[in-house]
Structure formats: structure tokens, C-alpha cells
Scaffold this active site. Structure first.
Site, PDB file in Angstrom:
ATOM      1  N   ALA A 219       4.436   4.131   2.957  1.00  0.00           N
ATOM      2  CA  ALA A 219       3.964   2.879   2.351  1.00  0.00           C
ATOM      3  C   ALA A 219       4.122   1.760   3.376  1.00  0.00           C
ATOM      4  CB  ALA A 219       4.793   2.555   1.109  1.00  0.00           C
ATOM      5  N   LYS A 220       3.530   0.632   3.098  1.00  0.00           N
ATOM      6  CA  LYS A 220       3.752  -0.565   3.928  1.00  0.00           C
ATOM      7  C   LYS A 220       3.424  -1.773   3.076  1.00  0.00           C
ATOM      8  CE  LYS A 220       5.004  -1.439   8.210  1.00  0.00           C
ATOM      9  NZ  LYS A 220       5.872  -0.607   9.059  1.00  0.00           N
ATOM     10  N   GLY A 221       4.040  -2.892   3.417  1.00  0.00           N
ATOM     11  CA  GLY A 221       3.765  -4.118   2.689  1.00  0.00           C
ATOM     12  C   GLY A 221       3.591  -5.268   3.660  1.00  0.00           C
TER      13      GLY A 221
ATOM     14  N   VAL B 181       0.859  -1.189   0.000  1.00  0.00           N
ATOM     15  CA  VAL B 181       0.000   0.000   0.000  1.00  0.00           C
ATOM     16  C   VAL B 181       0.891   1.233   0.000  1.00  0.00           C
ATOM     17  CG1 VAL B 181      -1.705   1.344   1.298  1.00  0.00           C
ATOM     18  CG2 VAL B 181      -1.912  -1.146   1.190  1.00  0.00           C
TER      19      VAL B 181
ATOM     20  N   ASP C   4      10.304  -5.335   8.841  1.00  0.00           N
ATOM     21  CA  ASP C   4       9.282  -5.064   9.850  1.00  0.00           C
ATOM     22  C   ASP C   4       9.089  -6.388  10.601  1.00  0.00           C
ATOM     23  OD1 ASP C   4       7.262  -2.808  10.557  1.00  0.00           O
ATOM     24  OD2 ASP C   4       5.995  -4.572  10.464  1.00  0.00           O
TER      25      ASP C   4
END
Ligand code: NAD
Length: 414
Positions: free
Chosen positions: A104-106, A59, A145
Site C-alpha cells: 500500500a502507499k499513501g 492505495v 516516507d
């Protein structure tokens, strides 16, 4: 805290700042939503020959201030909602700490403990290749993460390089041997302690009389403990998933580390009392540092917190309900987007080193981190004081939202 409430909490903070700043509807709509959300299938051939299909996400929330930036987690709860919330949080964090990135992050929705290392490597490479058309060293940069590590980043860099050539700046948090930055591992704990030092000075607290309890003794918590003790603060309690330990005169952290290496837990370190994780949160200490999970300080225990200051080293450890209870009781809460921003700050330094193909010394990294953290701390405190009745969290979100809105306007989005 439930996932829905994590997203709600980020959205509420944004909306509150938007109200206070008097943002127009168009700006509000742009910043409340996400730029791009992708879901990819990640078919995974297991060691036993069968194929299992898991889902991955990336995202990109907002890129007005620079390339999208954010970690990737491998976790069974990493669904689109959770990833979306964390992507938004990255936008506000990078804006507040003033590094030229968006948010953003995944995630890959899988429990990696069910997979062998070879299966995790295969999954990492496949996920990276499926999302490779939306990432790039000047487009979207990944990082470790939950359940992802420097090794995961090395596989990602290698996979991306197969098509695009050597591109170390595509990920941060890499092993130092492959272009990772000195000081990245300690950066989040170090940033937390820089904030602690400034806050203690503002309160007029002497380090030796300032007692600290830290929930979580992983990367962030253990570095925060070590560096706080090195600055003369009295770390009296730490914990991990199995429980906590307490020594009112201050913990011997070498003994804690040795016991952790031998037994896998801090619990049972000689010369300490064993306490529960809930008990740790309500100890009579000066500073409480939740550095493990979200939602641990909530409406059930907020009225029992005895610390004068809470430093949010974890993401969302204080729920919105607890936030108001603590504000009414005069307990200061310094927010996650400030306190734990040291990690993304040194990630930015890593990225710049990779683009310049030039390595900084650890002293350079730490000094630059200090400058950035101190400036962000000051801006939050000044904003909170100028506006009289707002909390540091509200001040932090106001600054971030203002910066992102301004960048979006200057680019002509609005
Ligand atoms: P980690 O996995 O290295 O450590 C987590 C620690 O929390 C471990 O000691 C673990 O035993 C403990 N823990 C797990 N469940 C617990 C429970 N129920 N009660 C008490 N303790 C428990 O993780 P980390 O990298 O130190 O991250 C900690 C927090 O900081 C997370 O919320 C993460 O999102 C946030 N954070 C980390 C970074 C970073 O650079 N590592 C940056 C920003 C935010």
C-alpha cells in the site's frame, strides 16, 4: 524520471515477470490492478484563520500475503498515479523479502514546507481520520516516507487511538518511546550494506580494495556509508542536494558528519575535493549506491557508468532504458525491491513487537534483519543464475510475482 514513467517502470517489470512465468490472463489482471484506491478531502484550517483544502490518498495494491503495508508521503507531486506506483512496488518488495504483508502507499498532495508544524500536525490528524475506515493493525499499517517522520507516526497513532484505544501497531517507524523498534532508523542503510557484503564476497572483492560512491547522504545514504566503512569498505564519495565530495583514499566520515552538522551540507568537508552529483555517478569506483532520487541513472549517462555494481538504495534510480544499457555492458544492478527492503523488514519486526507487547534488543533486530536480507539476496542470485540470461531485477520480480500469485490462488481469488 517522470511520475508516469515510474509507474510504467513498475508495471513493465511486473508484465515482464508475468510473461516469463506464463501467468494466465485472470491472474495478470488481478495483480496488475489495485484492490482499493481512495481519495479524501483534507480541509485544513491555517494559522491565519483561512481554510485550505488539500487531497489525500491511500492505495491498497494487493493484500493476498497479509495486511496492506506502506508509507505516507507529504509532497506536492504525491498524486494518485505516483501513490499507485509506490503501492505496487510495496507488494513486490514485501513478497521478495518474505514478510507477511501486502502493498500500500499513501500521500497528501501538499508541500509541507509551506505549513507550520502545528498546521502539519492538524493535517496529519485529519488525513488519518479521513482514511481510518480502511486501515487497521490487521488491515493496513502506515509508515513514514518523504517528508513524514517518527513524529508524524506518533500523531497518527494518537489520532487512531482516540476512537480505537491504544493501537501502536497501526503505524511503524514510531519513536522508540512509543513502541518504535530499535534499529529501525538504520535499517535501510544496514540492509544495503548486508547486500553489499554478500555481493562483494560473490565477486571475490576484498573490502579494503572495494571503492564506493554514494549519492545522497540522508537517512539511507549516511547509514550505508557509516556501516560500509565499519565493515572495511572504502567510501570515497558521498553527496547531497548541494553537491558531492571525493577523497580517493577514503572519506573520514566523522569529519563529514561534523561538517554536515555545522554547515548543513557535506560539501566543503576539509580534505575532500568538491564534485557534482552527475560526476559522482560516473566515478571510477567498484560500487555505486544511488540513495537519493529516482531516475538518476538514465539513457543519458548509463554508458558512462564505470562502477561494476549498482545497489539501488533509492526507489527506481535506474530507468528501464539505462537498465538494458547496463546489462549489455555487464554492469550488475541489484534492484530496489531487494536492496532497500531493510526498512520494511524492520517495520515488520516493529509490528510484531507491538502485537506481542514485547520489545526486542537491537542485536535481535539486526540479526533477524541479516537473515532475511541474506535469504532474499540468495534467492535472487540463484534465480538469476538458474535462468541464465535474466537480470537480478527480473529474477526478483519473478520471485515476488510468483509468491503473490500463489497466495491469491490459495485464497481462492483465482
Ligand atoms: P532523506 O531525505 O533522509 O535523504 C535524501 C538525501 O538525498 C539527502 O542527503 C538529500 O540532500 C539528497 N538529495 C536530495 N536531492 C538530491 C539531488 N538532486 N542530488 C543529490 N542528492 C540529493 O531520504 P532517505 O530516507 O535517505 O531516502 C533516500 C531514498 O531511499 C529515497 O528514494 C527513498 O524513497 C528511498 N528509501 C528510503 C527508505 C527509508 O527507510 N528511509 C526505505 C526505502 C527506500
Amino acid at each position: 524520471m517522470s511520475k508516469a514513467s515510474a509507474f510504467q517502470a513498475v508495471t513493465d517489470c511486473f508484465q515482464h515477470a508475468a510473461d516469463q512465468l506464463g501467468l494466465g490472463d485472470a491472474t495478470r489482471e488481478l495483480l496488475a490492478g489495485t484492490y482499493r484506491e481512495i481519495r479524501v478531502q483534507v480541509p485544513l484550517r491555517l494559522a491565519n484563520g483561512t481554510v485550505r483544502t488539500v487531497y489525500g490518498y491511500r492505495v491498497q495494491h494487493n493484500g493476498a500475503r497479509g495486511p496492506y503495508k506502506g508509507g505516507v508521503r507529504f509532497h506536492q507531486d504525491a498524486d494518485l498515479d505516483e501513490v499507485r506506483a509506490l503501492a505496487a512496488l510495496m507488494t513486490w518488495k514485501t513478497a521478495l523479502i518474505d514478510v507477511p504483508f501486502g502493498g500500500a502507499k499513501g500521500g497528501v498532495q501538499v508541500d509541507p514546507s509551506e505549513l507550520s508544524e502545528t498546521e502539519v500536525e492538524r493535517m496529519t490528524r485529519r488525513y488519518l481520520s479521513q482514511v481510518s475506515y480502511v486501515i487497521g493493525e490487521r488491515r493496513d499499517i502506515m509508515a513514514p516516507d518523504m517528508n513524514t517522520s517518527a513524529q508524524t507516526m506518533a500523531w497518527m497513532m494518537d489520532e487512531y487511538g482516540r476512537k480505537s484505544g491504544h493501537t501502536p501497531a497501526i503505524v511503524t517507524g514510531k519513536p522508540v518511546e512509543l513502541g518504535g523498534s530499535y534499529g529501525r532508523e538504520a535499517a535501510t542503510g544496514r540492509g544495503t550494506v548486508i547486500v553489499l557484503g554478500k555481493a562483494a564476497a560473490d565477486h571475490g572483492w576484498d573490502a579494503a580494495d572495494t571503492t564506493i560512491a554514494i549519492q545522497g547522504y540522508g537517512n539511507v545514504g549516511s547509514w550505508a556509508a557509516r556501516l560500509a566503512a565499519a565493515e572495511g569498505f572504502r567510501v570515497v564519495a558521498v553527496s547531497d542536494v548541494r553537491g558531492g565530495i571525493y577523497a580517493p583514499d577514503g572519506l573520514d566520515l566523522d569529519a563529514v558528519d561534523q561538517h554536515l552538522r555545522q554547515s548543513g551540507s557535506v560539501v566543503g568537508t576539509p580534505g575532500t575535493d568538491t564534485i557534482g552529483n552527475d560526476e559522482l555517478l560516473t566515478l571510477d569506483v567498484t560500487v555505486l549506491v544511488p540513495a537519493a532520487l529516482g531516475g538518476v541513472i538514465n539513457s543519458d549517462n548509463a554508458d558512462q557508468i564505470r562502477a561494476s555494481l549498482i545497489l539501488e538504495a533509492a526507489n527506481h534510480p535506474v530507468t528501464p532504458e539505462a537498465d538494458s544499457i547496463l546489462a549489455d555492458r555487464g554492469v550488475e544492478v541489484l534492484p530496489d525491491i531487494l536492496v532497500n527492503a531493510g526498512g520494511v523488514t524492520v517495520s515488520y519486526f516493529e509490528w510484531t513487537q507491538n502485537l506481542q507487547e514485547f520489545k526486542w534488543t537491537e542485536d535481535q533486530v539486526n540479526e533477524q534483519l541479516r537473515r532475511q536480507m541474506v535469504a532474499a539476496y540468495r534467492s535472487v542470485k540463484d534465480r538469476a543464475e538458474q535462468n541464465g540470461k535474466i537480470t537480478p531485477r527480473q529474477a526478483a520480480f519473478q520471485i515476488s510475482v510468483e509468491r503473490v500469485a500463489s497466495a491469491a490462488k490459495l485464497r481462492g481469488y483465482l
